[in-house]
Design an enzyme around this catalytic site. Structure first.
Site, PDB file in Angstrom:
ATOM      1  N   GLU A 161      28.506  52.344  47.911  1.00 26.51           N
ATOM      2  CA  GLU A 161      29.180  53.612  48.205  1.00 26.51           C
ATOM      3  C   GLU A 161      28.819  54.193  49.574  1.00 26.51           C
ATOM      4  O   GLU A 161      28.329  55.325  49.672  1.00 26.51           O
ATOM      5  CB  GLU A 161      28.883  54.617  47.078  1.00 26.51           C
ATOM      6  N   ASN A 172      29.808  47.465  48.101  1.00 27.17           N
ATOM      7  CA  ASN A 172      30.508  47.913  46.901  1.00 27.17           C
ATOM      8  C   ASN A 172      30.928  49.364  47.119  1.00 27.17           C
ATOM      9  O   ASN A 172      30.186  50.139  47.701  1.00 27.17           O
ATOM     10  CB  ASN A 172      29.538  47.797  45.706  1.00 27.17           C
ATOM     11  N   HIS A 176      37.028  52.610  38.842  1.00 26.43           N
ATOM     12  CA  HIS A 176      36.912  53.660  37.818  1.00 26.43           C
ATOM     13  C   HIS A 176      38.257  54.382  37.779  1.00 26.43           C
ATOM     14  O   HIS A 176      38.564  55.193  38.643  1.00 26.43           O
ATOM     15  CB  HIS A 176      35.788  54.641  38.172  1.00 26.43           C
ATOM     16  N   GLU A 232      33.213  47.658  38.360  1.00 26.16           N
ATOM     17  CA  GLU A 232      32.809  48.708  37.406  1.00 26.16           C
ATOM     18  C   GLU A 232      34.007  49.283  36.654  1.00 26.16           C
ATOM     19  O   GLU A 232      34.069  50.495  36.416  1.00 26.16           O
ATOM     20  CB  GLU A 232      32.084  49.853  38.141  1.00 26.16           C
ATOM     21  N   ASP A 277      36.596  50.919  34.370  1.00 26.97           N
ATOM     22  CA  ASP A 277      36.763  51.665  33.121  1.00 26.97           C
ATOM     23  C   ASP A 277      37.966  52.587  33.275  1.00 26.97           C
ATOM     24  O   ASP A 277      38.473  52.775  34.385  1.00 26.97           O
ATOM     25  CB  ASP A 277      35.489  52.390  32.657  1.00 26.97           C
TER      26      ASP A 277
END
Ligand code: XIL
Length: 337
Positions: free
Chosen positions: A150, A191, A227, A255, A257
């Site tokens: 990030e 990432n 996300h 990641e 979701d």
């Protein structure tokens, strides 16, 4: 009885631990060698819940420690390293033939207080030592590292962090070079969150990847956290990933979701399944997309309700480890690949 319950609560384990149910298929088998199917893993259920361990071992070919390798967890006090949770995850992965995505070495969040207080050259030294120590310990066991996590704000400027403030833009490059000295084989990644669709953040991310490659900095892949929510996969997701792949980099969904407003009704769960389906299809459509990792595989353990009150039900399996529509959809996409 009361003592038993108290002991359970003390260990932080929810009471009605579900037994593993039989799921309608096996994600890692359907994916075969085409791509890794991964999940974030929490230490508590890894230690305590048989059903969780069973599903984890059977369904996934890759694991990412949700928190166990973050600097604040590994070294809350300077020089006092606690490897217990990280080792547990790595041992589990070795035992079950799973790859480990190491997460994460340099990030603005979840750092120990002592790191946040370091200045200039001292911080640079501490970061290098941290990377060498952690990567060195898991050489040949951790196949992939999220070295840099990030690095950007949503507007595409560098994210404010102790690293950015004290070390300037070069911290990312320095981290990658240091990781390479500690492990010649591991795949080294950057990432990012919220860089799935073209825009200021994704463009800054792309420019960073280009710049690192142009200057010969060791970089093997680019992670997209993915996300998402009921508002769907943003336009341009596939094209955006493709431009990174065209640089000669691996890309990974790291990641995924899909957070819903709680309680989610049948329509919301259908929508969620479509979002998961599109994420899986997008990865499969891109040859260089080597891995599809979800951020937790059961609604029983997910960061969404913990960080976004009123939202949740974001994963593939329900709280009892039963399959949601999203699980069946991802399975179907992998079967048809
Ligand atoms: C989250 C974990 O899921 C939580 O348990 C923790 O409290 C905070 O961090 N981007 C990342 C992950 O790279 O490390 C974050 O994980 C979620 C967002």
């Amino acid at each position: 009885m009361v003592a038993g319950v108290a002991a359970l609560l003390l260990r932080g384990v929810k009471e009605d631990a579900p037994r593993a149910v039989t799921l309608p298929g096996v994600l890692r088998e359907e994916a075969g060698t085409r791509l890794a199917v991964g999940t974030a893993v929490r230490d508590e259920p890894l230690r305590e819940e048989r059903g969780y361990r069973t599903v984890l071992a059977r369904q996934f070919s890759s694991v990412t420690p949700e928190n166990a390798m973050k600097w604040a967890v590994l070294e809350p006090e300077r020089g006092k390293l606690d490897w217990s949770a990280a080792d547990r995850l790595v041992d589990f992965a070795v035992e079950h033939g799973q790859a480990v995505r190491g997460h994460t070495l340099v990030w603005y969040s979840q750092n120990p207080a002592w790191v946040e207080g370091l200045k200039g050259a001292q911080l640079r030294q501490a970061v290098r030592e941290h990377i060498r120590t952690v990567v060195g310990r898991y050489r040949r066991k951790v196949a992939v590292w999220d070295v840099v996590n990030e690095p950007f704000e949503d507007d595409g400027t560098r994210r404010k962090s102790v690293f950015q403030r004290e070390l300037g833009d070069g911290w990312a490059e320095d981290a990658l070079r240091t990781a390479r000295t500690a492990d010649a084989q591991a795949k080294l990644y950057i990432n990012e969150i919220g860089a799935e669709a073209p825009g200021p953040k994704a463009d800054a991310y792309f420019a960073l990847a280009q710049d690192l490659l142009a200057r010969g900095v060791p970089l093997d892949g680019v992670g997209f956290q993915a996300h998402f929510s009921e508002s769907g996969v943003p336009d341009g997701f596939r094209e955006n990933l493709e431009r990174f792949a065209a640089l000669g980099l691996d890309v990974a969904i790291t990641e995924a979701d899909v957070a819903l407003e709680e309680p989610a009704d049948a329509a919301a769960l259908r929508l969620q399944a479509r979002v998961y389906e599109e994420v899986a299809r997008t990865c499969l459509a891109i040859e260089r997309c080597v891995s599809l990792t979800v951020w937790g595989f059961t609604d029983r353990f997910s960061w969404i309700p913990e960080t976004q009150p009123g939202r949740g039900e974001a994963t593939l399996l329900d709280e009892r480890l039963g399959p949601k529509r999203a699980f069946r959809e991802v399975l179907r996409v992998l079967e048809g690949r």
